[in-house]
Design an enzyme around this catalytic site. Structure first.
Site, PDB file in Angstrom:
ATOM      1  N   SER A  11       5.991   3.987  -5.585  1.00 27.52           N
ATOM      2  CA  SER A  11       6.578   3.326  -4.419  1.00 27.52           C
ATOM      3  C   SER A  11       6.993   4.371  -3.381  1.00 27.52           C
ATOM      4  O   SER A  11       6.528   5.517  -3.426  1.00 27.52           O
ATOM      5  CB  SER A  11       7.783   2.481  -4.870  1.00 27.52           C
ATOM      6  OG  SER A  11       8.220   1.660  -3.813  1.00 27.52           O
ATOM      7  N   ASN A  12       7.825   4.003  -2.456  1.00 26.71           N
ATOM      8  CA  ASN A  12       8.331   4.954  -1.459  1.00 26.71           C
ATOM      9  C   ASN A  12       9.753   4.571  -1.080  1.00 26.71           C
ATOM     10  O   ASN A  12      10.335   3.649  -1.659  1.00 26.71           O
ATOM     11  CB  ASN A  12       7.408   4.991  -0.230  1.00 26.71           C
ATOM     12  CG  ASN A  12       7.311   3.634   0.423  1.00 26.71           C
ATOM     13  OD1 ASN A  12       8.293   3.101   0.924  1.00 26.71           O
ATOM     14  ND2 ASN A  12       6.116   3.043   0.400  1.00 26.71           N
TER      15      ASN A  12
END
Ligand code: PMT
Length: 402
Positions: free
Chosen positions: A208-209
């Site tokens: 993810s980020n």
């Protein structure tokens, strides 16, 4: 602009309460009808007699008049008002508003108000800077409350810093702008993508980020404030917009975001803002059970995700405005302009991870706007709320030119 408008003014306990008298005078002078709600603490700073005289209406404090039992309906007050302005808004009232406490007439009116709500905080600098107050302001802003940020200067405590309520002129100006722009996007449908996506590696791990959803939420709220009917397709972001006019479709992965965004876009959108930080790659074959370590290194094969912006760029119809974002670390201007062209957008908003105060997670952003006609515009470092307002101003201009 204000003639005939119904302004409900809430006053809370703060030394800045005296400035509310100037606010009422200005509003009445411009032809607005003003009703004033005061908390018990507010009455210790300014008298109901002063406020009743200036507003030409009786002051409302209690749920009912103990003398004659007359009921002050918080529901009808919220329906009567074109705007509910809370000025000054104390730390106590802001915290209660953010957590839904309903222990006085001002708070119950806030909870039931259907009109736009604006709050002008006033408090000491440390109270203003406290994470609890800042969190309350952020929550309220994400729910559509327009916050008139406190100004810096000398405070009642003798300290110098940020916490003074803005000048009455500035606040009345903001009320004017709020009422003026409320209708500007009435009848328009908008799609906003928000947050990060999560790409499963196995049932317990993902890629993810750091997107928090703050920038997209600010844009969604601003579009809704101007009357647009907004759908936000949001990945698992800690910040989500929750205000009238905004509905949220929750998704997890890039694939889910693609399907949900394209489905919503297919319903007809005048405005599309692609603000999500969508994963560009996803594991080719996520494991159905938790991958166990065995002391050896492992290879994870990633395959590209489908690009939502590019797909919308291919399908877009005349009369629509499509805006993308570019988050860059290197060759920022070239990369942003390249994305603008490739994805067939009208405008791309560049923010750089190299820029302090910009990008993921923070409450501020510094952006450069690039337009299809080759023009560009650099905006200063501002709160994400202010950046959102600037972006939506440009969207309105682009719509006019369609
Ligand atoms: O959420 P915050 O913490 O407030 O942070 C805000 C933000 C940094 C996430 C936001 O301002 C931002 O820059 N969003 C776009 C981030 C990004 O993924 O940029 P990009 O340069 O990789 O993508 C370019 C454009 O294509 C973007 O509009 C993106 O939404 C879109 N895209 C990308 C990949 C993909 N599969 N589908 C897409 O639609």
């Amino acid at each position: 602009m204000l003639a005939g408008k119904h302004v409900l003014l809430g006053i809370t306990g703060s030394i800045a309460a005296y400035k509310a008298a100037y606010i009422v005078r200005m509003l009445v002078k411009e032809g607005a009808e003003v009703k004033v709600l005061m908390t018990v603490a507010a009455k210790q700073f300014i008298t109901p007699l002063t406020m009743a005289t200036l507003s030409r209406n009786p002051i409302l404090t209690e749920f009912f008049d103990p003398e004659n039992g007359q009921w002050n309906s918080h529901v009808s007050l919220g329906m009567w008002a074109d705007v509910f302005l809370i000025a000054p808004a104390s730390a106590n009232t802001l915290a209660k508003m953010a957590s839904g406490v309903a222990d006085n007439l001002l708070l119950t009116t806030y909870l039931s108000a259907r009109c736009p709500v604006m709050a002008a905080p006033a408090m000491d600098l440390d109270m203003y800077a406290h994470p609890a107050t800042q969190e309350a302001l952020r929550i309220l802003s994400s729910r559509g409350v327009e916050i008139v940020e406190a100004a810096s200067g000398e405070l009642a405590s003798g300290l110098d810093g940020k916490g003074r309520m803005e000048d009455p002129e500035t606040i009345v100006d903001r009320v004017r702008v709020l009422l003026g722009r409320r209708e500007s996007l009435r009848g328009r449908r908008a799609l906003v993508t928000s947050g990060p996506t999560r790409e499963a590696i196995d049932p317990v791990r993902f890629i993810s980020n750091h997107s928090s959803g703050k920038m997209a939420s600010a844009i969604a709220v601003e579009l809704a404030r101007r009357g647009a009917d907004v759908t936000v397709v949001s990945g698992p972001a800690p910040v989500r917009p929750s205000c009238a006019g905004v509905s949220v479709v929750d998704v997890t992965s890039a694939g889910e975001m693609y399907s949900a965004a394209l489905e919503e876009y297919g319903r007809g959108c005048d405005i599309t803002v692609l603000c999500a930080a969508v994963a560009d790659f996803t594991p080719a074959a996520p494991s159905g059970s938790k991958i166990k370590k065995n002391g050896e290194s492992m290879m994870l094969e990633l395959v590209p995700t489908r690009d939502i912006a590019a797909a919308i760029g291919e399908r877009r119809r005349p009369g629509e405005v499509v805006v993308g974002f570019a988050l860059e670390t290197d060759n920022a201007h070239d990369n942003a302009q390249d994305k603008l062209r490739r994805k067939n957008m009208d405008m791309i908003v560049l923010n750089s991870m190299r820029d302090p105060g910009a990008g993921f997670g923070v409450d501020t952003n510094r952006v450069t706007l690039f337009f299809r006609d080759g023009g560009s515009e650099e905006l200063p470092l501002e709160s994400k709320t202010a950046v959102a307002s600037d972006i939506v101003d440009r969207i309105e201009k682009l719509l006019e030119g369609c």
